[in-house]
Motif scaffolding. Sequence first.
Motif, mmCIF file in Angstrom:
data_model
loop_
_atom_site.group_PDB
_atom_site.id
_atom_site.type_symbol
_atom_site.label_atom_id
_atom_site.label_comp_id
_atom_site.label_asym_id
_atom_site.label_seq_id
_atom_site.Cartn_x
_atom_site.Cartn_y
_atom_site.Cartn_z
ATOM 1 N N LYS A 397 11.031 10.020 3.205
ATOM 2 C CA LYS A 397 9.967 10.594 4.027
ATOM 3 C C LYS A 397 9.832 12.087 3.791
ATOM 4 C CE LYS A 397 8.538 11.314 8.823
ATOM 5 N NZ LYS A 397 8.873 11.103 10.250
ATOM 6 N N SER A 402 5.455 10.114 4.568
ATOM 7 C CA SER A 402 5.567 8.832 5.253
ATOM 8 C C SER A 402 4.759 7.762 4.525
ATOM 9 C CB SER A 402 5.058 8.958 6.696
ATOM 10 O OG SER A 402 5.810 9.915 7.407
ATOM 11 N N ARG A 445 2.537 6.885 -0.309
ATOM 12 C CA ARG A 445 3.352 7.777 0.515
ATOM 13 C C ARG A 445 2.738 9.166 0.474
ATOM 14 N NH1 ARG A 445 8.530 7.057 2.245
ATOM 15 N NH2 ARG A 445 9.566 5.083 1.801
#
Length: 651
Positions: A397, A402, A445
Amino acid sequence: MSDMAKNLILWVIIAVVLMSVFSNFQEQSADVTEKVPYSEFLNEVERGNIREVLIRGEEITIQHADGNEYRTFNPEVDNRALIGELLEHGVTIDAEQAESDSMLMQILISWTPFLLLIAVWIYFMRQMQGGGGGRGAMSFGKSKAKMMTEEQSKHSFSDVAGCDEAKEDVKELVDFLRDPSKFQKLGGTIPRGVLMVGPPGTGKTLLAKAIAGEARVPFFSISGSDFVEMFVGVGASRVRDMFQQAKKQAPCIIFIDELDAVGRQRGAGLGGGHDEREQTLNQMLVEMDGFEGSEGIIVIAATNRPDVLDPALLRPGRFDRQVVVPLPDVRGREQILNVHMRKVPTADDVRPEIIARGTPGFSGADLQNLVNEAALFAARANKEAVDQTDFEQAKDKIMMGSERKSMVMKEDEKKLTAYHEAGHAIVGLLTPEHDPVHKVTIIPRGRALGVTMFLPEEDRYSYTKQRLDSMIASLFGGRIAEELIFGNDRVTTGAQNDIQRATEIARNMVTKWGLSARLGPLAYGEEEGEVFLGRSMAQQKDVSDETQHAIDEEVRAVIDNNYTAAEKILQENLEKLHLMADALMKYETIDRDQIDDIMRGDEPRPPKGWQDRDHGGGSGDEGETAGADDQPEAEGKDGREGPIGGPVGEH
């Protein structure tokens, strides 16, 4: 000033304002009654049209026979003639005492607007000067340094990890503060100032607190920006006041954070010609090593911009010792993780050394954030302890962003991303001196549609030409895979950041690192985008047009050679490219086990816990570094940069 006194003053001001408004309201209400001339009033009395009057000082309220009410003012000093006239015509007379406002009330009402303006001015000046801490409104010249006593200093060297050399440099400060005679009997003097230099988050402030905690002496803490104010002379006054307070507590430590806010080079044309800043700096220079010494006071300052400091600050007698607090190496990162893991319950499978390997370039603050994020992941899953998977998810992360689980990708775009990431991975695996590929994912991501992650075997401080060539080749692996599988017309803009970073590495190889056989070991050009205060802002061209043309040709040659090398690798391994892309389409994330199967030409086994994995994110048991290929709308994603820029491999 206490909060009760502040509240009392506020209510007094409100009361004065309300009385003023009420008084004005009364006057406005009184103005509603119609006013008539005094002569007309006397005429109406003679005609017998007045039934009743109310005399209140000079004001006379008249009750007319028609039922209306009027008012007038008696210009006569004596009312006896008027009263006789009224009695003669049968007018009922009533009287009241005239209202007389007190002198104080009149003064308050008249001065209310000015008092309010003064109060507002004082309030805003206190806010600008940071005077809300209870000092007088005009106490601008008082130091705002916060003092921690020896009882309040709870930190020690055991709380500081990852900077062993820096701790060794400052340990003699502790010995001096504990026993000054040990040095003085041999004629030695301890440095007056210690300048801690290092990137943000490396623990400079924590190290200064540990010095105070170990030495058991008072510790004054202040920021450089607390000195510089809008009024000339305030900063210099605060410096004097701070050293006066420190002399009363000597031996002690003064810690100035972000010294560059007040210690910039004097006489600079941009950002350094502020009279207030220069006077503050001059006063600090005098206090540290002027006519009057500051015995027993050690000044510790921290900055991440030592290049902009005034030379007078760095001469012997002032900040004559510089302690470098660098980013921690792999061993230092492991020690820092162990310090922060004391505060959270960890599972038996947690291996700090593996996490440290996968976090190159992380500062102490970054690692503290990593442990906190892992604890949050464990709490969301209702776990009793933080395990290795939580740390891997937290690391992914922080480094990549995220997971965007709500993002829906079309099947053809997902397939294109799979081939792009597979191209990065295969070229990275088959080029010499490249970090091993650890994990490949096509789960979006942050700003990336897919990521290829590499596991460095050790921290590197220099790079060979062969390794740099391998990095450039692997950066182009994604774009070349798109060309080979989908054709030139289907190549996407996803390789924008790959191309930019590969070109940057190639240009540095030619112009900075002397890795061009044609141009040789000579640095060409200046750093772009850097402004040094006190020096010319204009960039001076220091190469001829012919040399610049040769540089461009050499950069082009480096790019073309590595592009061709990457293309040859993928053409020779097309079967493995298809196999890896198919595995990514099926599992979304593959790790080292599947990658090893594919490179042997076998059908990859399912990833561990694949059935239970949500979109396949966050798996794996070892660290990695991530790269930065962006989507077209998300250019310039920051990577953790080493000597040559950020790491490789997103789409």
